[in-house]
Design a protein around this motif. Structure first.
Motif, short mmCIF file in Angstrom:
data_model
loop_
_atom_site.label_atom_id
_atom_site.label_comp_id
_atom_site.label_asym_id
_atom_site.label_seq_id
_atom_site.Cartn_x
_atom_site.Cartn_y
_atom_site.Cartn_z
N MET A 223 0.83 -1.20 0.00
CA MET A 223 0.00 0.00 0.00
C MET A 223 0.87 1.25 0.00
O MET A 223 0.61 2.23 -0.71
N ALA A 224 1.92 1.22 0.80
CA ALA A 224 2.80 2.38 0.92
C ALA A 224 3.46 2.72 -0.41
O ALA A 224 3.63 3.89 -0.75
N ALA A 225 3.83 1.71 -1.17
CA ALA A 225 4.49 1.94 -2.46
C ALA A 225 3.59 2.72 -3.41
O ALA A 225 4.05 3.60 -4.14
N VAL A 226 2.29 2.43 -3.38
CA VAL A 226 1.36 3.14 -4.25
C VAL A 226 1.18 4.57 -3.76
O VAL A 226 1.10 5.52 -4.55
N ALA A 227 1.13 4.76 -2.45
CA ALA A 227 1.01 6.11 -1.89
C ALA A 227 2.20 6.97 -2.28
O ALA A 227 2.05 8.15 -2.66
N VAL A 228 3.39 6.41 -2.20
CA VAL A 228 4.59 7.16 -2.58
C VAL A 228 4.53 7.53 -4.06
O VAL A 228 4.86 8.66 -4.44
N PHE A 229 4.11 6.61 -4.90
CA PHE A 229 3.98 6.92 -6.32
C PHE A 229 2.99 8.07 -6.55
O PHE A 229 3.26 9.01 -7.28
N LEU A 230 1.81 7.99 -5.93
CA LEU A 230 0.79 9.01 -6.14
C LEU A 230 1.24 10.39 -5.67
O LEU A 230 0.83 11.41 -6.23
N ALA A 231 2.09 10.42 -4.66
CA ALA A 231 2.59 11.70 -4.15
C ALA A 231 3.78 12.22 -4.93
O ALA A 231 4.17 13.38 -4.79
N SER A 232 4.34 11.40 -5.79
CA SER A 232 5.58 11.74 -6.48
C SER A 232 5.33 12.51 -7.77
O SER A 232 4.22 12.56 -8.29
N GLU A 233 6.41 13.06 -8.33
CA GLU A 233 6.32 13.76 -9.61
C GLU A 233 5.98 12.82 -10.75
O GLU A 233 5.49 13.26 -11.79
N ALA A 234 6.23 11.54 -10.56
CA ALA A 234 5.86 10.57 -11.59
C ALA A 234 4.36 10.54 -11.81
O ALA A 234 3.89 10.13 -12.89
N ALA A 235 3.60 10.97 -10.80
CA ALA A 235 2.14 11.01 -10.91
C ALA A 235 1.64 12.45 -10.97
O ALA A 235 0.53 12.75 -10.53
N SER A 236 2.42 13.33 -11.55
CA SER A 236 2.12 14.77 -11.51
C SER A 236 0.81 15.15 -12.21
O SER A 236 0.27 16.22 -11.94
N PHE A 237 0.30 14.28 -13.08
CA PHE A 237 -0.96 14.60 -13.77
C PHE A 237 -2.09 13.68 -13.30
O PHE A 237 -3.14 13.58 -13.93
N VAL A 238 -1.86 13.02 -12.18
CA VAL A 238 -2.88 12.17 -11.58
C VAL A 238 -3.53 12.94 -10.44
O VAL A 238 -2.87 13.27 -9.45
N ASN A 239 -4.81 13.25 -10.58
CA ASN A 239 -5.50 14.05 -9.58
C ASN A 239 -6.96 13.61 -9.51
O ASN A 239 -7.63 13.48 -10.52
N GLY A 240 -7.43 13.35 -8.29
CA GLY A 240 -8.79 12.88 -8.11
C GLY A 240 -8.98 11.41 -8.38
O GLY A 240 -10.12 10.94 -8.49
N ALA A 241 -7.89 10.67 -8.48
CA ALA A 241 -7.98 9.23 -8.79
C ALA A 241 -8.34 8.43 -7.54
O ALA A 241 -7.85 8.72 -6.44
N ILE A 242 -9.17 7.45 -7.73
CA ILE A 242 -9.54 6.51 -6.67
C ILE A 242 -8.96 5.17 -7.08
O ILE A 242 -9.47 4.52 -8.00
N VAL A 243 -7.89 4.76 -6.43
CA VAL A 243 -7.07 3.65 -6.92
C VAL A 243 -7.23 2.40 -6.05
O VAL A 243 -6.72 2.36 -4.93
N PRO A 244 -7.92 1.38 -6.54
CA PRO A 244 -7.98 0.12 -5.79
C PRO A 244 -6.60 -0.52 -5.73
O PRO A 244 -5.90 -0.62 -6.75
N VAL A 245 -6.21 -0.92 -4.54
CA VAL A 245 -4.94 -1.67 -4.35
C VAL A 245 -5.35 -2.94 -3.62
O VAL A 245 -5.20 -3.08 -2.42
N ASP A 246 -5.93 -3.85 -4.40
CA ASP A 246 -6.68 -4.95 -3.79
C ASP A 246 -6.47 -6.30 -4.43
O ASP A 246 -7.25 -7.22 -4.22
N GLY A 247 -5.45 -6.43 -5.26
CA GLY A 247 -5.19 -7.71 -5.89
C GLY A 247 -6.27 -8.17 -6.84
O GLY A 247 -6.40 -9.35 -7.15
N GLY A 248 -7.09 -7.22 -7.31
CA GLY A 248 -8.14 -7.57 -8.27
C GLY A 248 -9.52 -7.76 -7.65
O GLY A 248 -10.48 -8.07 -8.38
#
Length: 252
Positions: A223-248
Motif C-alpha cells: 500500500m505504501a508503495a502506491v502512496a509514494v507513487f501518487l505523491a511523487s512527480e511521476a504522478a504529476s498529472f494524476v488528480n482525483g484518482a480513486i485507486v484500488p490496491v486490492d489484488g483484483g
C-alpha cells in the motif's frame, strides 16, 4: 524510482504508529523525505520515528479533535517549516454489524475519526500547500468506499465520504497545484480491527458473499508503495484518482 525523489520535502502521515501508516512513513523517509509521524498512541509514534531516525518527528495526535490537529500541524511547522505531502491514513473499524444493529455511539465514533478526522487534517494542512504553491494529498479509503458489502454501515459510509473528500479537494484545488488521490486497500495485514475485534456475527454472515471474493492478503508495504507513487512527480498529472490496491478484488 530514485531514492532522492522527496529530497527536501516533508510528509505528514497520520496513523503512522502501525500498519499501513507505519509503512508509509518508512517509505517516504526512504525516498528522501522528512516525516511527521502522527499517531494517537505516543509510544507507537515514537517507535516508528525511532525506526526512521533523525528525519522523523513523532507527534501524538487525535485527528478527531480539532485542537489536537492544530497542535500537530504546529509541531510540523515549528520543526520543518513546511508540509509537502499529507497521507490521511488514520482510521478505525466498526463492528461489521447490520444497520439495524449498529449503535449511534459506533456510528458517531467511526464517522468522527474516519471522515471528520480526514477533513480536519486536510483543512489544517491546505494552507501550507497553498503557501508553498502546491502539494500532494493521499487518502486511505477502502474497498468499502466503492461497495456496500465490505464492512458495516458506519465504516462503509465513512470511506464513501473519504472518496468524496478526495474528489472535492482534487477539483477545488487543482489550479493551486495541489493534487488529491486515494488508495482503496483490499485485505491488508494491519491492526485496524484490534487484537480481538468485537465483530457482529450476523453482520459478518451477511457480508461473506463479498468478503469471500478475495483471499489474498497484502502487506502494508504494498500500500505504501502506491502512496509514494501518487505523491511523487511521476504522478504529476494524476488528480482525483480513486485507486484500488486490492489484488483484483474490485474487478470481481
Amino acid at each position: 524510482m530514485s531514492t532522492d525523489t522527496f529530497e527536501g520535502r516533508v510528509a505528514l502521515v497520520t496513523g503512522a504508529g502501525s500498519g499501513i501508516g507505519r509503512a508509509m512513513a518508512v517509505a517516504f523517509a526512504a525516498a528522501g523525505a522528512r516525516v511527521v509521524v502522527a499517531d494517537i498512541e505516543t509510544a507507537r509514534a515514537k517507535e516508528t520515528a525511532d525506526s526512521i531516525g533523525a528525519a522523523a518527528l513523532p507527534v501524538a495526535a487525535d485527528i478527531s479533535d480539532e485542537a489536537s490537529v492544530a497542535e500537530l500541524v504546529r509541531a510540523a511547522d515549528d520543526t520543518f517549516g513546511r508540509i509537502d505531502v499529507l497521507c490521511n491514513n488514520a482510521g478505525i473499524m466498526d463492528t461489521m454489524a447490520r444497520p439495524v444493529d449498529t449503535s449511534v455511539e459506533v456510528w458517531d465514533r467511526v464517522l468522527r475519526v474516519n471522515l471528520t478526522g480526514t477533513f480536519l487534517v486536510t483543512k489544517a494542512v491546505l494552507p501550507f500547500m497553498l503557501r508553498q504553491g502546491g502539494g500532494s494529498i493521499v487518502n486511505t479509503a477502502s474497498e468499502a468506499g466503492i461497495r456496500g458489502g465490505a464492512a458495516g454501515i458506519a465504516y462503509t459510509a465513512s470511506k464513501h465520504g473519504v472518496v468524496g473528500i478526495t474528489r472535492n479537494v482534487a477539483w477545488m484545488h487543482a489550479k493551486d497545484g495541489i493534487r488529491c488521490n486515494a488508495i482503496l486497500p483490499g485485505p491488508t495485514m494491519t491492526g485496524i480491527g484490534g487484537d480481538a475485534p468485537n465483530w457482529d456475527a450476523e453482520g459478518l454472515a451477511a457480508l461473506q458473499p463479498i468478503l469471500g471474493l478475495n483471499q489474498s492478503i497484502a502487506q502494508p508495504e504494498q500500500m505504501a508503495a502506491v502512496a509514494v507513487f501518487l505523491a511523487s512527480e511521476a504522478a504529476s498529472f494524476v488528480n482525483g484518482a480513486i485507486v484500488p490496491v486490492d489484488g483484483g478484488w474490485s474487478a470481481g
